[in-house]
Design a protein around this motif. Structure first.
Motif, PDB file in Angstrom:
ATOM      1  N   THR A  76     -21.977  18.626  -9.879  1.00 14.22           N
ATOM      2  CA  THR A  76     -23.050  17.667  -9.614  1.00 14.22           C
ATOM      3  C   THR A  76     -23.117  17.395  -8.111  1.00 14.22           C
ATOM      4  O   THR A  76     -22.215  17.775  -7.361  1.00 14.22           O
ATOM      5  CB  THR A  76     -22.746  16.327 -10.311  1.00 14.22           C
ATOM      6  OG1 THR A  76     -21.526  15.818  -9.730  1.00 14.22           O
ATOM      7  CG2 THR A  76     -22.567  16.481 -11.808  1.00 14.22           C
ATOM      8  N   ASP A  78     -22.658  14.553  -6.833  1.00 10.37           N
ATOM      9  CA  ASP A  78     -21.475  13.725  -6.540  1.00 10.37           C
ATOM     10  C   ASP A  78     -20.256  14.602  -6.268  1.00 10.37           C
ATOM     11  O   ASP A  78     -19.457  14.312  -5.380  1.00 10.37           O
ATOM     12  CB  ASP A  78     -21.164  12.781  -7.707  1.00 10.37           C
ATOM     13  CG  ASP A  78     -22.146  11.619  -7.758  1.00 10.37           C
ATOM     14  OD1 ASP A  78     -22.843  11.399  -6.733  1.00 10.37           O
ATOM     15  OD2 ASP A  78     -22.227  10.953  -8.808  1.00 10.37           O
ATOM     16  N   ASP A  79     -20.118  15.665  -7.041  1.00 15.87           N
ATOM     17  CA  ASP A  79     -18.995  16.590  -6.794  1.00 15.87           C
ATOM     18  C   ASP A  79     -19.106  17.198  -5.404  1.00 15.87           C
ATOM     19  O   ASP A  79     -18.106  17.400  -4.707  1.00 15.87           O
ATOM     20  CB  ASP A  79     -18.980  17.740  -7.815  1.00 15.87           C
ATOM     21  CG  ASP A  79     -18.679  17.265  -9.219  1.00 15.87           C
ATOM     22  OD1 ASP A  79     -17.977  16.246  -9.371  1.00 15.87           O
ATOM     23  OD2 ASP A  79     -19.157  17.913 -10.180  1.00 15.87           O
ATOM     24  N   ASP A  81     -20.608  15.815  -2.777  1.00 18.41           N
ATOM     25  CA  ASP A  81     -20.267  14.787  -1.781  1.00 18.41           C
ATOM     26  C   ASP A  81     -18.749  14.621  -1.675  1.00 18.41           C
ATOM     27  O   ASP A  81     -18.198  14.447  -0.592  1.00 18.41           O
ATOM     28  CB  ASP A  81     -20.909  13.451  -2.157  1.00 18.41           C
ATOM     29  CG  ASP A  81     -22.430  13.497  -2.007  1.00 18.41           C
ATOM     30  OD1 ASP A  81     -22.931  14.378  -1.286  1.00 18.41           O
ATOM     31  OD2 ASP A  81     -23.113  12.651  -2.624  1.00 18.41           O
ATOM     32  N   GLU A  82     -18.106  14.683  -2.826  1.00 17.06           N
ATOM     33  CA  GLU A  82     -16.655  14.525  -2.810  1.00 17.06           C
ATOM     34  C   GLU A  82     -15.988  15.714  -2.106  1.00 17.06           C
ATOM     35  O   GLU A  82     -15.023  15.543  -1.352  1.00 17.06           O
ATOM     36  CB  GLU A  82     -16.137  14.404  -4.244  1.00 17.06           C
ATOM     37  CG  GLU A  82     -14.709  13.923  -4.264  1.00 17.06           C
ATOM     38  CD  GLU A  82     -14.194  13.735  -5.681  1.00 17.06           C
ATOM     39  OE1 GLU A  82     -15.009  13.492  -6.604  1.00 17.06           O
ATOM     40  OE2 GLU A  82     -12.963  13.858  -5.855  1.00 17.06           O
TER      41      GLU A  82
END
Ligand code: NOJ
Length: 474
Positions: A76, A78-79, A81-82
């Motif tokens: 995703t 979010d993944d 960004d992480e």
């Protein structure tokens, strides 16, 4: 801020085949995040991620259906960004792949009503011209429903965008900004020399050569207007802090055709593929290095990527590939390495029924394609039974777990070379036939292609017990 990319080591992560966090047989973004400590210990400066955007995977991601998202198979946003935050926390920069020459045929730009405003399409019953696809057959496919031909230099699932259109240029400016705003440190540009096609669409001279450098003879690409695109992109990226970088995939056998892309107001870097096409031969490699240094304002070094045969196989064995590691990491300027190169992985001779490369499928097996260098890399002695391409049993002993801490392993050689990597000016040394030698800083790199040895001085690092290649302190 320093131009960090001037002597960086970039590590190419082929996302599908790097690290699989959810056990579905396909690598993913959380898998990469989980392996950042491995990359930090290896001491690479940056990673280049191959396309992870939503895509039907007709060309394993080089067919993008949404330029500002993440393919669910890979994770995703979010993944992502992480991953960026975790990489930056470890001083590892992240370069992403941008694919501007073509999209997926599933992109809404292509499936929607506006197609003709963005793609190269031509009406009429006859093939518009004689252009071939790089992967066999004509570069045009007729769409019955729309009543036109559309261009695809690669597979029909990868229609070529029309870079003579301002709309397309505007779209990509926004795409670049989207990822720059998310913190990427730069872009690798797919088919960078190809975006703008000759507007006249005139025929190419026949017969079409069959060598690897199809772009050498295509007169329809490498158009002057493509440089306007990169001048514009350079102005855009320069608005951002942090010395972000463009790396162009500009594929010509003559480096003099690559040089214009590296003008100071265009791309920072371009792959120099000349070493990719040399045999393991002192004269050929010396000539190739010399030509690159003469013709290019800044030279990068590449032996492997996801499109070419791995060097253990290409150069005829591990001995040569280990020596190539010391050569690669002693040359002046940015070096690119491809995942698994540090493990000494060979090209895998896969059975035809598991091959997935569109090159294999579109040429009905006449060209084997690139799957052999794309097999997921082995992390543990226990191999992954459901890997999307099967790992050979012998890779158990080539796994990261098996090689870590093992004296003389490929991985430990790369680790040592990366930590001792020389800098400073470059100067050839006189050497006997079959040998290459050059100085950097206080180190001399010597590569022996035959049986003769010329080692004089304190050996700091040797590629093997026979000293096929050495770094020597003067
Ligand atoms: C070059 C990429 O490296 C390759 O993998 C891809 O198939 C073509 N461009 C088309 O996007």
């Amino acid at each position: 801020m320093s131009e960090w990319w001037r002597d960086a080591v970039f590590y190419q992560v082929y996302v599908r085949s790097f690290a699989d966090s959810d056990g579905d047989g396909v690598g993913d973004l959380p898998g990469i995040t989980a392996k950042l400590d491995y990359l930090r210990e290896l001491a690479v400066d940056a990673i280049w991620l191959t396309p992870f955007y939503p895509s039907p995977q007709a060309d394993h991601g080089y067919d993008v259906a949404d330029y500002v998202g993440v393919e669910p198979l890979f994770g995703t946003l979010d993944d992502f960004d992480e991953l960026i935050a975790s990489a930056h926390a470890r001083d590892i920069r992240v370069v992403v792949d941008i694919v501007p020459n073509h999209s997926s045929s599933q992109h809404p730009w292509f499936t929607g009503p506006d197609r003709e405003r963005r793609y190269v399409t031509v009406g009429g019953d006859d093939l518009p011209n004689n252009w071939p696809s790089n992967w066999g057959g004509p570069a045009w496919t007729y769409d019955d429903e729309r009543g036109h031909w559309f261009l695809h230099l690669f597979a029909p699932e990868q229609p070529d965008l029309d870079w003579n259109r301002q709309l397309v240029r505007n779209d990509f400016r926004e795409i670049l900004r989207f990822w720059l705003d998310r913190g990427v440190d730069g872009f690798r540009i797919d088919v960078a020399h190809g975006l703008v096609k000759k507007a006249s669409l005139e025929n190419e001279p026949e017969p079409f050569p069959t060598n690897r450098f199809s772009s050498d003879w295509r007169t329809a690409i490498d158009q002057p207007e493509v440089h306007d695109v990169y001048r514009d992109w350079r102005r855009l990226i320069d608005e951002y802090d942090g010395d972000r970088v463009f790396v162009g995939e500009v594929v010509f056998s003559d480096q003099r055709r690559v040089a214009p892309y590296l003008r100071t107001d265009e791309l920072h870097l371009a792959f120099n593929f000349s070493l990719v096409f040399q045999p393991w031969d002192a004269d050929a490699i010396r000539e190739s290095i010399g030509e690159s240094l003469r013709e290019l304002p800044i030279v990068t070094w590449v032996f492997e990527n996801h499109d070419v045969t791995r060097i253990v196989t290409r150069f005829g064995g591990e001995r040569q590939a280990r020596a190539a590691a010391l050569l690669l990491l002693a040359l002046p300027g940015p070096a690119f390495m491809y995942q698994g190169q540090e493990l000494g992985l060979e090209e895998v001779d896969l059975p035809d029924d598991v091959r997935q490369d569109p090159i294999f499928l579109r040429t009905e097996g006449q060209r084997k394609g690139r799957d052999g260098c794309r097999v997921p890399i082995p992390w543990t002695r226990e191999l992954q039974a459901n890997a999307w391409l099967p790992q050979p049993a012998s890779w158990s002993e080539k796994s990261v777990a098996a090689q870590t801490g093992r004296d003389g392993s490929f991985l430990e050689l790369y680790r040592a070379a990366l930590s001792l990597r020389p800098s400073g000016s470059f100067a050839w040394r006189e050497s006997q036939p079959g040998t290459l030698a050059f100085d950097r800083d206080e180190l001399t790199c010597i590569v022996h292609f035959g049986d003769e040895r010329m080692v004089d001085g304190e050996v700091v690092l040797a590629s093997d017990a026979d000293q096929t290649a050495v770094w020597v302190r003067r």
